[in-house]
Design a protein around this motif. Structure first.
Motif, short mmCIF file in Angstrom:
data_model
loop_
_atom_site.label_atom_id
_atom_site.label_comp_id
_atom_site.label_asym_id
_atom_site.label_seq_id
_atom_site.Cartn_x
_atom_site.Cartn_y
_atom_site.Cartn_z
N SER A 27 2.89 10.46 6.70
CA SER A 27 3.72 9.73 5.65
C SER A 27 4.94 9.79 5.69
O SER A 27 5.89 9.08 4.83
CB SER A 27 2.97 9.97 4.41
OG SER A 27 3.17 11.35 4.18
N TRP A 30 6.76 11.35 2.49
CA TRP A 30 6.26 10.59 1.21
C TRP A 30 4.74 11.17 0.68
O TRP A 30 3.96 11.05 1.34
CB TRP A 30 6.23 9.12 1.35
CG TRP A 30 7.61 8.38 1.55
CD1 TRP A 30 8.85 9.12 1.77
CD2 TRP A 30 7.98 7.32 1.36
NE1 TRP A 30 9.71 8.26 1.84
CE2 TRP A 30 9.45 6.74 1.59
CE3 TRP A 30 7.22 5.86 1.15
CZ2 TRP A 30 10.02 5.73 1.68
CZ3 TRP A 30 7.83 4.64 1.26
CH2 TRP A 30 9.10 4.56 1.49
N CYS A 32 1.51 10.59 -1.55
CA CYS A 32 0.31 9.61 -1.48
C CYS A 32 0.69 8.49 -2.50
O CYS A 32 0.65 7.43 -2.22
CB CYS A 32 -1.31 10.05 -1.69
SG CYS A 32 -1.83 11.23 -0.20
N TYR A 35 3.70 6.43 -1.16
CA TYR A 35 3.24 5.73 -0.17
C TYR A 35 2.50 4.41 -0.52
O TYR A 35 2.52 3.16 -0.33
CB TYR A 35 2.42 6.31 0.94
CG TYR A 35 2.34 6.03 2.33
CD1 TYR A 35 3.55 6.23 2.86
CD2 TYR A 35 1.48 5.48 2.94
CE1 TYR A 35 3.43 5.65 4.35
CE2 TYR A 35 1.28 4.66 4.05
CZ TYR A 35 2.53 5.25 4.89
OH TYR A 35 2.34 4.87 6.07
#
Length: 115
Positions: A27, A30, A32, A35
Motif C-alpha cells: 500500500s 498507506w 487500509c 487506500y
C-alpha cells in the motif's frame, strides 16, 4: 499526534500510528482506510467521464477512417471501448486489409525459418 509504538506503523497519508494489520502488503505506506478512500474518490471522479463518453458514442452517426480517409457510417467501425467515441479508428475493410497483410508477412517469415 500519539507516538508510534514498536508494534505499530505510521500511515504516510493520514500520519496516524496504526497496527501492522491495518495496512495492505503493498500500500506504499498507506493504511487500509486511506487506500480505500483514495480508490473510492478515484471511482467517483472517473464515473462521470465514462458517462460522457457513452453519450458521445450514441450521438455520432459518421466517422472518418484514419487509413482510407473516407467518411463512413459509424456501423462500419468495430467497437472499441478504449477510444473516446467507443469505435475503432479504422473501418472494418481497412482493418481486414491490414490483418491480411500482417498474416502474409508472418507466413513469409515462417517460410524462411526452414519449416
Amino acid at each position: 499526534m500519539p507516538a508510534a509504538t514498536a508494534r505499530s506503523r505510521t500511515c504516510t497519508r493520514c500520519e496516524q500510528p496504526k497496527s501492522p494489520e491495518e495496512f495492505y502488503p503493498y500500500s506504499h505506506g498507506w493504511c487500509c482506510d486511506c487506500y480505500r478512500a483514495k480508490a473510492l474518490d478515484r471511482y467517483h471522479r472517473l464515473k462521470p467521464a465514462a458517462k460522457r463518453r457513452e453519450g458521445k458514442a450514441q450521438t455520432r452517426t459518421e466517422k472518418p477512417c484514419s487509413d482510407c480517409k473516407k467518411t463512413k457510417p459509424i456501423e462500419d467501425f468495430a467497437r472499441n471501448r478504449a477510444h473516446r467515441d467507443g469505435r475503432d479508428n479504422l473501418c472494418k475493410p481497412c482493418q481486414k486489409t491490414r490483418r491480411q497483410a500482417r498474416a502474409a508477412e508472418a507466413r513469409a517469415e515462417m517460410a524462411g525459418c526452414g519449416r
